[in-house]
Enzyme design. Structure first.
Site, PDB file in Angstrom:
ATOM      1  CD  GLU A 259      -2.447   1.626   2.058  1.00  0.00           C
ATOM      2  OE1 GLU A 259      -2.575   2.740   3.094  1.00  0.00           O
ATOM      3  OE2 GLU A 259      -2.698   0.201   3.437  1.00  0.00           O
ATOM      4  CB  CYS A 296      -3.259   5.473   4.420  1.00  0.00           C
ATOM      5  SG  CYS A 296      -5.109   3.779   5.782  1.00  0.00           S
TER       6      CYS A 296
END
Length: 523
Positions: A259, A296
């Site tokens: 990620e 995030c």
């Protein structure tokens, strides 16, 4: 990397291992030395210990019990762990206590998945000579890949670190783990590793099921180690891409589930802004400043109409962000990058700062947001910088004149973890462009939201925390039940005598697993 035995290794001049310090981000001062950076030999030892622990994890009942005990042990040590986590991250006891609770739940949810057994994907086909071509006896299920390297994230010291989703799902799959600790919370990493090993010991599992190494070079050695079978990463685009390339460049490439970064765009329709400008502005402020903007899934680009409706939203956002206190980022490097990044963005032509983001003091940052005409983003140019993630409490509000400008901006966006649309009541009922906007957002993200905010990722079976590159390097999820699939591979047995088959694939189903048997789903 080719490993060597001790006898083959030629010692060079002794070099002192670099110390690993715990640092207080509120002051920038060192708290204590907690470890030293791992050498290549120490990384090798950790990986080999993990590799040797594979058979110990083979019993599903044992590893499910281990995961539940790990959850219990983490909660039992909550006060100590939260205190150390706060000292190293400045995220605050309330936030950290909630994150630890979520992490414990994630471990228990993984244990439930192991007990249920559906993740094994058992399929049995008996021979069928009438088919064209004929079908032999075929039995398929999934097996663990092997040792998994996990690279911790800074912004979630529990949920995406040593005991986080990558670790929980890998252990659930039957894969031992070696974690590369994040330098922003090394003391916490050491404490959590001890907790997990204590839980492992209670079930007769060796310490090797959970290895821990520190240091940049250790992370590089880890991804190159020939016994590492897969990797999970949460962090920056630059760091993640370097490890992804290293994983692909190995003599035997391995899956790398990274990620990396996400802008998490939001589209506000004119009807929605007209209907509830104040609420949308306040909600956006809360989402973009949550955790000092270090999530995030922070909304980093918001498309807002020009005119009175959009003006009202911007005023609401201005009022709410202006009332937000300065905050501490996870480390001073991130603080310096944030201050420099927002200054560079604010200096671009036609960019305004209704609330100026930047330095909030020697150790803090001030939240703010920038505005820009959407037309500046619809074509390639210097404003492309506004389409890159800026880690911290800032968002970019792009004011659009018409729907063509919205489409133009969306067409230029890279992959994202999330994409959001704010609709009016009529639009949610099927009138207007609601469905059309959803169709435009779907190719951009792994999770698409309507009339909500992306911060907050539920641990649920249907969750998808991943998206097109650069959000992630694969199409899988790192949160939720299907995260376990990253660490498994299917194997089919053909014409294998019953006595030689794994118990999971025998006709009588002695383990009582969910399966598809000759086309029929059995539960």
């Amino acid at each position: 990397m080719q490993s060597t035995s001790d006898a083959e290794h030629v010692e060079g001049p002794a070099v002192a291992a670099a110390p690993v310090w715990s640092v207080d981000p509120r002051t920038g001062k060192q708290r204590e030395q907690v470890a030293v950076e791992a050498s290549a030999q120490e990384v090798d030892a950790a990986v080999r210990a993990a590799h040797a622990a594979r058979d110990a994890l083979a019993d599903r009942s044992v590893r499910a019990a281990f995961l539940r005990t790990a959850a219990d042990e983490l909660k039992a040590a909550e006060s100590t762990l939260v205190e150390v986590a706060d000292a190293e991250t400045a995220l605050g006891p309330v936030r950290l206590t909630g994150e630890l609770t979520r992490t414990s739940y994630q471990l228990r949810a993984s244990a439930d998945i192991v007990d249920e057994g559906e993740f094994l994907g058992v399929v049995v086909n008996h021979p069928d000579d009438t088919a064209t071509p004929p079908i032999p006896d075929l039995r398929r299920y999934k097996v663990p890949l092997g040792v998994v390297a996990v690279y911790s994230a800074s912004n979630f010291p529990f949920a995406f670190s040593v005991p986080g989703g990558d670790t929980a799902s890998a252990l659930a799959a039957g894969c031992p783990v070696v974690v590369k600790a994040h330098p922003d919370h090394p003391a916490l990493s050491e404490l959590v590793a001890k907790v997990l090993r204590r839980a492992a010991d209670r079930h007769g599992l060796p310490d090797g099921v959970l290895g821990l190494v520190h240091g940049f070079e250790a992370g590089v050695e880890l991804i190159r180690h020939p016994l590492v079978a897969a990797a999970g990463f949460t962090g920056s685009v630059r760091g993640g891409r370097a490890l992804f390339d290293a994983a692909a460049a190995r003599a035997v490439p391995i899956p790398f589930h990274g990620e990396l970064g996400s802008l998490n765009p939001v589209v506000v329709t004119e009807a929605a802004a007209t209907e509830r400008a104040e609420a949308i502005g306040a909600g956006l402020a809360g989402s973009m400043t949550l955790g000092v903007g270090q999530f995030c899934v922070k909304p980093g680009l918001v498309l807002v109409p020009t005119g009175a409706a959009g003006d009202g939203l911007v005023k609401s956002l201005t009022d709410a962000v202006s009332d937000t206190d300065a905050g501490v980022l996870l480390d001073h490097r991130m603080r310096d990058n944030f201050v420099a990044g927002v200054a560079e963005r604010a200096a671009l032509p036609d960019v305004d700062s209704p609330v100026t983001p930047g330095s909030g003091g020697e150790h803090t940052v001030a939240a703010g947001f920038l505005t820009v005409p959407a037309g500046r983003l619809a074509a390639q140019g210097e404003h492309d910088l506004l389409l890159e993630e800026c880690f911290g409490p800032v968002t970019v509000v792009a004011r659009y004149e018409d729907e063509s400008e919205v489409r133009g901006v969306l067409s230029r966006l890279p992959g994202n973890l999330t994409a959001t649309v704010q609709l009016s009541a009529e639009e949610t009922a099927g009138q207007g462009r609601g469905a059309e906007i959803l169709a435009e957002l779907t190719p951009l993200a792994g999770r698409v939201l309507v009339n909500g905010w992306p911060t907050g990722v539920a641990v649920a079976a249907a969750q998808q925390h991943g998206g097109p590159y650069p959000a992630t390097t694969s199409t899988s999820t790192s949160v939720g039940g299907t995260a376990i699939e990253r660490w498994l591979r299917p194997v089919a047995y053909q014409n294998t005598p019953e006595a030689l088959l794994p118990a999971e694939l025998r006709d009588g189903n002695p383990l009582g697993l969910p399966r598809r048997f000759n086309g029929a789903l059995e539960r």
